[in-house]
Design an enzyme around this catalytic site. Structure first.
Site, short mmCIF file in Angstrom:
data_model
loop_
_atom_site.label_atom_id
_atom_site.label_comp_id
_atom_site.label_asym_id
_atom_site.label_seq_id
_atom_site.Cartn_x
_atom_site.Cartn_y
_atom_site.Cartn_z
N GLU A 301 0.80 -1.25 0.16
CA GLU A 301 -0.02 0.00 -0.15
C GLU A 301 0.88 1.35 -0.10
OE1 GLU A 301 -3.25 0.12 -0.70
OE2 GLU A 301 -3.76 -1.75 0.02
N ARG A 305 0.70 3.90 -3.28
CA ARG A 305 0.11 5.04 -2.90
C ARG A 305 1.18 6.21 -3.03
NH1 ARG A 305 -5.27 3.92 0.22
NH2 ARG A 305 -5.85 1.82 -0.08
#
Length: 670
Positions: A301, A305
């Site tokens: 993640e 991101r």
């Protein structure tokens, strides 16, 4: 020099004489005058023999003749070069206003008016059909231009006029910063791109003659801008600098404590032309984003991101601040790869430099360890440090050799100690496996279509999908992708699987099998029906398809535990790819319906959007009080691009999106 006149009796040993300049010359005195030098040269010339003088005269005549010939042949060329240089200078002055030391890759965002009010109910207006051009175009992508050539309601027209006026003012005070198939050749090298990088890369500058006027923003794109600004208002007012907005309680939630929503939205703001919001966010990144924290982050993640968002924003803006931050977080994530198998751990403490698997298992999910490659490879290319690419390439090479696959389909888990697949026999394109397939294709594209192992694994996997996971529903006979568990087929399909149509279309655009595009078209229809057949017009997280016709039943069945909607982007993502490659307006119309339903059922009046618990209850969709960062980072970005008719707004022959919708450059453009 001599001075004065003769005085006293004459002397026999010398005579003193005073002469003026003209007299001195007349009697042979030397004063370095041009006349003297000419007479001196003439004496020397006369002293030469006749043969010597003839040879010298011949050489002079020969050189003169050569000069005349060269002048006549080169005169026109020099004239055209001079004219072109002047034209280029004038063009540069007109376009840039000033010379930039390190031009960026996408023009600076246009300044927008700070207050658009609440949601504008825009009439359904279709923009003109785009001139769809296949194959690579120029690299230049300019920020979309506001234009008043739109037939809107009065409120919308005022908003457009304000945008145009702001644009006129800004044109006088700023410089524009410059900014993103093919048949597979049979003789392509099977060697992957070299990981030996000699010097850091910089964003590509664009030839001035390749620049084109940006296409004006249309009504639907304005609606996306308004939606983004409404969501951003909620984040800024109630969650600034935190990970995610809780719009109903006007508060925030933390995951890593690193401003996930803000970083995820940076390149979206740039692409939408929101200059003021972008500058605010940049200041926070410069002054407040600190990675030296005692906090565990998820490798996958934080890579897609944060690292992906920073790298993308660096390429779009050319601002080295974002590259420096990307280097920082990239280095702090590297301890994850210190495992016996080189399969990375799922979690990293970015302050302490330690990594570990989840508390309950030593497994990582296959999607997570194979969907960080685009970002780390690009970080190596930019920094010149090969360790990032080497770490992620080792993972892909290892997975390529593993047993336990089923016609290219992979299990969902892999052990970080043994490096072997676990929980064998379960195959899905949903959660825990989805982006493995996406990154096979996109790494191949990113690397210039040279890493054939990646292509082989991708093609084999798609054949496995067609063989084991494709079925058709009743009554509309929708083609869908189910799951396989120990030989038993399940008609369950995650919304996450709706990434697949766009990926298939991207592969077909890059020269892969034509039937991939046909499959992409049928699956896009299915993903749209996952919205259209639901009461709110919004898809649930998971659907089950009916395999047998039943009176009064639709194709889609929804279980109570699956009827939530998280504002996910996958269907809109595929609509964007399909419209970009086909020009079929129905994909824009479907996206417009989805945007209107997001506004109708998930919009919070005080700012922000919220995920909902029940897509089957229009009167009470049961808001969950959470706006995921990917709503700004992916969903609204793909919406804006879907409604654009400009194929050079993130040109797909020059950029590849990571799985969080952050565009990264293709190393060797097609």
């Amino acid at each position: 020099m001599y001075s004065g006149a003769a005085a006293g009796p004459p002397r026999r040993d010398f005579i003193s004489v005073t002469l003026g300049p003209e007299e001195a010359v007349g009697v042979g005195g030397y004063n370095n005058s041009k006349a003297w030098r000419r007479r001196s040269y003439w004496r020397k010339w006369k002293q030469l023999s006749r043969l010597q003088r003839s040879v010298i005269l011949f050489l002079f005549a020969f050189l003169a003749a050569c000069g005349v010939i060269s002048y006549t042949s080169m005169g026109e060329a020099w004239k055209s070069i001079t004219n072109k240089s002047l034209d280029d200078q004038r063009t540069e002055q007109e376009i840039l206003g000033l010379k930039l030391a390190n031009p960026a890759v996408l023009p600076a965002p246009q300044k927008a008016d700070a207050n658009h009010g609440d949601y504008l109910e825009l009439s359904l207006q279709k923009p003109p059909k785009p001139p769809h051009v296949r194959g690579p175009s120029n690299l230049q992508i300019k920020a979309p231009r506001r234009d008043t050539r739109l037939k809107t309601r009065p409120d919308t027209m005022r908003a457009v006029e304000e945008l145009v006026e702001a644009d006129k003012v800004e044109k006088t005070e700023k410089s524009v910063i410059s900014w993103r198939g093919a048949v597979i050749e049979p003789d392509q090298s099977t060697e992957p791109p070299s990981s030996k990088i000699t010097e850091p890369e910089k964003p590509s500058s664009v030839e001035l003659e390749d620049q084109k006027e940006p296409m004006p923003i249309n009504e639907r794109q304005l609606a996306v801008i308004e939606a983004f600004r409404h969501a951003w208002k909620g984040y800024k007012d109630f969650a600034w600098g935190h990970d995610e907005l809780k719009p109903l309680s006007k508060s925030y939630s933390e995951w890593f404590g690193l401003g996930l929503t803000l970083i995820d939205a940076l390149d979206t703001m740039w692409i939408l032309g929101l200059k003021e919001e972008f500058e605010e966010a940049r200041k926070w990144v410069a002054n407040d984003l600190v990675f030296n924290k005692n906090v565990d982050v998820n490798l996958f993640e934080s890579t897609i991101r944060i690292l992906g968002g920073l790298l993308s924003t660096y390429h779009l803006s050319g601002d080295s601040l974002f590259l420096e931050k990307a280097k920082d977080i990239g280095n702090r994530l590297m301890p994850a790869f210190k495992t016996p198998s080189k399969i990375p751990y799922s979690d990293v403490n970015i302050g302490r430099g330690t990594a570990h698997p989840p508390r309950w298992t030593s497994d990582s999910t296959v999607a997570e360890v194979t969907s960080i490659q685009l970002e780390f490879r690009e970080l190596s290319r930019l920094t010149g440090d090969e360790k990032f690419q080497k770490a992620v390439d080792e993972v892909m090479k290892h997975v390529h050799t593993l047993s336990g696959k089923n016609d290219g389909l992979v299990p969902m888990f892999i052990n970080t100690n043994s490096g072997q697949f676990t929980h064998l026999g379960v195959y899905t394109l949903g959660a825990r496996a989805d982006s493995y397939y996406e990154y096979l294709l996109k790494q191949w594209i990113q690397g210039g279509k040279k890493e054939n192992e990646l292509l082989e694994d991708y093609m084999r996997a798609i054949e496995g999908v067609k063989k084991h996971l494709l079925h058709r529903s009743e009554p509309k006979k929708l083609t869908f992708v189910g799951e396989l568990a120990h030989g038993h087929f399940s008609a369950k399909m995650d919304h996450l699987v709706c990434f697949l149509p766009g990926t298939l279309a991207l592969g077909a655009h890059n020269g892969l099998a034509a039937d991939h595009m046909k499959l992409a078209e049928t699956l896009t229809e299915t993903c749209y029906q996952m919205y259209a057949q639901v009461e709110t017009g919004l898809s649930p997280e998971i659907v089950h398809f009916n395999l047998h016709a039943q009176k009064g039943h639709k194709d889609v069945e929804i279980k109570p535990a699956d009827r939530h909607n998280l504002l996910r982007p996958e269907t809109v993502e595929s609509l964007f790819y399909m419209y970009r490659f086909t020009g079929d307006k129905k994909y824009q119309d479907w996206g417009w319906e989805i945007l209107q339903n997001f506004n109708r059922y998930t919009r919070v009046p005080t700012g922000g959007y919220t995920s909902i618990n029940n897509v089957q209850n229009p009167s009470n969709p049961e808001p969950r009080d959470k706006m995921e960062s990917f709503f700004l980072g992916e969903t609204l970005k793909y919406m804006f691009l879907l409604f654009s008719d400009d194929i050079d707004l993130i040109n797909l022959d020059k950029y590849v999106f990571n799985t969080e919708a952050h565009p990264l450059p293709i190393w060797v453009p097609a």
